[in-house]
Write a protein that holds these residues in place. Structure first.
Motif, PDB file in Angstrom:
ATOM      1  N   LEU A 147      34.290 -13.859 -28.236  1.00 17.60           N
ATOM      2  CA  LEU A 147      34.633 -12.766 -29.457  1.00 17.60           C
ATOM      3  C   LEU A 147      33.769 -12.734 -30.208  1.00 17.60           C
ATOM      4  N   ALA A 148      32.458 -13.598 -30.399  1.00 18.57           N
ATOM      5  CA  ALA A 148      31.224 -12.072 -30.876  1.00 18.57           C
ATOM      6  C   ALA A 148      30.699 -11.238 -29.968  1.00 18.57           C
ATOM      7  N   THR A 149      30.568 -11.256 -28.811  1.00 16.65           N
ATOM      8  CA  THR A 149      30.192 -10.424 -27.789  1.00 16.65           C
ATOM      9  C   THR A 149      31.003  -9.541 -27.957  1.00 16.65           C
ATOM     10  N   TYR A 150      32.482  -9.105 -27.410  1.00 14.91           N
ATOM     11  CA  TYR A 150      33.359  -8.322 -28.034  1.00 14.91           C
ATOM     12  C   TYR A 150      33.243  -7.467 -28.794  1.00 14.91           C
ATOM     13  N   LEU A 151      33.012  -8.157 -30.369  1.00 13.03           N
ATOM     14  CA  LEU A 151      32.731  -7.615 -31.621  1.00 13.03           C
ATOM     15  C   LEU A 151      31.796  -6.336 -31.425  1.00 13.03           C
ATOM     16  N   ALA A 152      31.331  -7.650 -30.980  1.00 11.62           N
ATOM     17  CA  ALA A 152      29.492  -6.568 -30.854  1.00 11.62           C
ATOM     18  C   ALA A 152      29.304  -5.054 -29.726  1.00 11.62           C
ATOM     19  N   THR A 153      30.409  -5.530 -28.643  1.00 15.43           N
ATOM     20  CA  THR A 153      30.586  -3.982 -27.892  1.00 15.43           C
ATOM     21  C   THR A 153      31.048  -2.799 -28.745  1.00 15.43           C
ATOM     22  N   LEU A 154      32.242  -3.612 -29.288  1.00 17.32           N
ATOM     23  CA  LEU A 154      32.672  -2.389 -30.082  1.00 17.32           C
ATOM     24  C   LEU A 154      31.937  -2.700 -31.411  1.00 17.32           C
ATOM     25  N   GLU A 155      30.841  -2.508 -30.914  1.00 15.54           N
ATOM     26  CA  GLU A 155      29.883  -2.068 -32.311  1.00 15.54           C
ATOM     27  C   GLU A 155      29.993  -2.074 -33.561  1.00 15.54           C
ATOM     28  N   ARG A 156      30.583  -3.468 -33.446  1.00 13.74           N
ATOM     29  CA  ARG A 156      30.515  -4.401 -35.258  1.00 13.74           C
ATOM     30  C   ARG A 156      29.505  -4.874 -35.030  1.00 13.74           C
TER      31      ARG A 156
ATOM     32  N   ALA B  55      15.269 -16.659 -38.339  1.00 10.73           N
ATOM     33  CA  ALA B  55      15.870 -17.852 -37.098  1.00 10.73           C
ATOM     34  C   ALA B  55      16.556 -16.780 -36.404  1.00 10.73           C
ATOM     35  N   ILE B  56      17.282 -15.706 -36.489  1.00 13.97           N
ATOM     36  CA  ILE B  56      17.652 -14.316 -36.148  1.00 13.97           C
ATOM     37  C   ILE B  56      16.908 -14.564 -34.610  1.00 13.97           C
ATOM     38  N   VAL B  57      17.401 -14.682 -33.472  1.00 15.57           N
ATOM     39  CA  VAL B  57      17.412 -13.926 -31.960  1.00 15.57           C
ATOM     40  C   VAL B  57      18.310 -12.904 -32.455  1.00 15.57           C
ATOM     41  N   THR B  58      17.935 -11.842 -31.388  1.00 15.02           N
ATOM     42  CA  THR B  58      18.277 -10.746 -31.002  1.00 15.02           C
ATOM     43  C   THR B  58      18.185 -10.094 -29.595  1.00 15.02           C
ATOM     44  N   PHE B  59      18.732  -9.592 -28.569  1.00 12.90           N
ATOM     45  CA  PHE B  59      18.933  -9.404 -27.049  1.00 12.90           C
ATOM     46  C   PHE B  59      18.643  -8.084 -26.585  1.00 12.90           C
ATOM     47  N   SER B  60      18.055  -8.223 -25.469  1.00 13.69           N
ATOM     48  CA  SER B  60      17.510  -6.902 -24.734  1.00 13.69           C
ATOM     49  C   SER B  60      18.249  -5.707 -23.860  1.00 13.69           C
ATOM     50  N   ASP B  61      19.682  -6.852 -23.874  1.00 11.51           N
ATOM     51  CA  ASP B  61      21.083  -6.622 -23.101  1.00 11.51           C
ATOM     52  C   ASP B  61      21.569  -5.350 -24.061  1.00 11.51           C
ATOM     53  N   PRO B  62      21.567  -4.397 -23.026  1.00  4.80           N
ATOM     54  CA  PRO B  62      22.601  -3.282 -24.215  1.00  4.80           C
ATOM     55  C   PRO B  62      23.650  -3.217 -24.147  1.00  4.80           C
ATOM     56  N   TYR B  63      24.161  -4.134 -23.982  1.00  6.81           N
ATOM     57  CA  TYR B  63      25.839  -4.259 -24.043  1.00  6.81           C
ATOM     58  C   TYR B  63      25.905  -5.061 -25.199  1.00  6.81           C
ATOM     59  N   LEU B  64      24.390  -6.096 -25.737  1.00  5.95           N
ATOM     60  CA  LEU B  64      24.588  -6.921 -26.703  1.00  5.95           C
ATOM     61  C   LEU B  64      23.496  -6.495 -27.707  1.00  5.95           C
ATOM     62  N   LYS B  65      24.023  -5.163 -27.740  1.00  4.70           N
ATOM     63  CA  LYS B  65      23.584  -4.793 -28.687  1.00  4.70           C
ATOM     64  C   LYS B  65      23.098  -5.026 -30.054  1.00  4.70           C
ATOM     65  N   TYR B  66      24.630  -4.896 -31.120  1.00  4.49           N
ATOM     66  CA  TYR B  66      24.900  -4.925 -31.703  1.00  4.49           C
ATOM     67  C   TYR B  66      25.223  -6.549 -31.679  1.00  4.49           C
ATOM     68  N   LEU B  67      24.911  -7.954 -31.178  1.00  4.70           N
ATOM     69  CA  LEU B  67      24.935  -8.850 -31.125  1.00  4.70           C
ATOM     70  C   LEU B  67      24.063  -9.806 -32.097  1.00  4.70           C
ATOM     71  N   GLU B  68      23.206 -11.279 -32.902  1.00  6.00           N
ATOM     72  CA  GLU B  68      22.433 -11.663 -32.778  1.00  6.00           C
ATOM     73  C   GLU B  68      23.443 -12.655 -33.139  1.00  6.00           C
ATOM     74  N   LEU B  69      22.199 -13.654 -33.346  1.00  8.08           N
ATOM     75  CA  LEU B  69      22.275 -15.145 -33.218  1.00  8.08           C
ATOM     76  C   LEU B  69      21.186 -15.730 -33.996  1.00  8.08           C
ATOM     77  N   ILE B  70      21.704 -17.055 -34.628  1.00  9.87           N
ATOM     78  CA  ILE B  70      20.483 -17.812 -34.690  1.00  9.87           C
ATOM     79  C   ILE B  70      21.445 -19.097 -34.335  1.00  9.87           C
ATOM     80  N   PRO B  71      20.463 -19.781 -33.908  1.00 11.79           N
ATOM     81  CA  PRO B  71      20.576 -21.216 -32.625  1.00 11.79           C
ATOM     82  C   PRO B  71      20.848 -22.315 -33.855  1.00 11.79           C
ATOM     83  N   ALA B  72      20.935 -22.882 -32.729  1.00 12.22           N
ATOM     84  CA  ALA B  72      20.911 -25.272 -33.228  1.00 12.22           C
ATOM     85  C   ALA B  72      19.926 -24.830 -31.947  1.00 12.22           C
ATOM     86  N   LYS B  73      19.516 -26.988 -32.780  1.00 10.28           N
ATOM     87  CA  LYS B  73      19.198 -27.660 -31.109  1.00 10.28           C
ATOM     88  C   LYS B  73      19.819 -29.068 -31.818  1.00 10.28           C
ATOM     89  N   ILE B  74      19.526 -29.859 -31.081  1.00 10.73           N
ATOM     90  CA  ILE B  74      19.684 -31.582 -30.731  1.00 10.73           C
ATOM     91  C   ILE B  74      19.673 -32.548 -32.785  1.00 10.73           C
TER      92      ILE B  74
END
Length: 273
Positions: A23-32, A72-91
């Protein structure tokens, strides 16, 4: 101001993380502009996006107040994920509930952490653990609404009442604005009588809060996380990919409808005054 949506269900294996990631990915492809926060110690949302988090830059450090959320924000180089960012988790999040127990206002730590980020994003999605512990409680306290994925089988349906009771308690005691964004039916197989019976039961109880789109059982959806990719980048033509693209569109339409209604009401009030 971004809308914060917790994706929660204490029953595991219902498609919670699959829903959060795609859902996050497709929201990003819709330029949100979309931020996905992974607060599940299993960190499946993190790995599903192919991210290996830096050891001291995850949601764990954010919750303990060691770093700012923006660090903590991670960004993505893939153009399809231009509008998506992530705060990751760990164990290490496994032990965070015990570490946070001594914190004052421990249920509101996540809410305070992301308050400064809300103006930047259109949507902030939180992938919750499959439990109703302190981490999920933090997500529900921080959220504007809850999206509930429900697998079209009997046992996931049976456990739904406990989640709804938790939502009710949070709304009464911690977060009066909390609402149910919607119920998303996952792993749906229209050929099976049980799938249709569960779908009918959910629809009867939640009415128009059930998403029109149903996520089908789809092998590609199950395979994509092992490749560190959302379904969009793994197989964009698969039934699962098409379904999640439609869910993103439906979510946007629902919220734009609300926003338009609010703007109309404000304009009417302005005219009257």
């Amino acid at each position: 101001m971004g809308k914060v949506i917790a994706i929660a269900n204490q029953k595991g294996g219902v498609g919670k993380t699959t829903t959060a990631v795609n859902l996050a990915t497709y929201l990003a492809t819709l330029e949100r502009l979309t931020l996905l926060i992974d607060i599940d110690p299993q960190s499946n949302a993190t790995s599903s996006l192919g991210v290996e988090p830096e050891y001291e830059k995850t949601i764990y450090e954010v919750l303990l107040g060691k770093i700012r959320p923006e660090d903590a924000i991670v960004t993505f180089s893939d153009p399809y994920l231009k509008y998506l960012e992530l705060i990751p988790a760990k164990i290490e999040l496994v032990g965070s509930e015990y570490e946070l127990i001594e914190f004052q206002g421990r249920e509101r730590i996540l809410a305070k952490a992301i308050e400064r980020l809300k103006s930047k994003y259109d949507y902030i999605l939180i992938d919750c653990p499959p439990s109703l512990g302190l981490l999920t409680l933090n997500a529900l306290t921080a959220a504007d609404s809850v999206l509930i994925p429900v697998q079209c089988e009997f046992l996931p349906l049976e456990g739904l009442g406990q989640l709804l009771n938790t939502i009710k308690i949070v709304k009464e005691r911690l977060n009066p604005k909390l609402d149910i964004e919607g119920v998303l039916l996952t792993m749906y197989d229209g050929r099976l009588r049980l799938s249709n019976e569960v779908a009918d039961e959910i629809k009867r109880y939640f009415k128009d809060r059930v998403f029109e789109v149903r996520i089908p059982r789809n092998v590609k959806l199950s395979e994509a996380p092992s490749h560190g990719k959302p379904i969009l980048l793994y197989d964009a033509k698969s039934p699962g990919a098409i379904a999640y693209a439609k869910v993103a569109e439906e979510l946007i339409q629902r919220n734009e409808k609300v926003n338009k209604s609010n703007r109309y009401e404000q304009a009417t009030i302005g005219e009257r005054s």
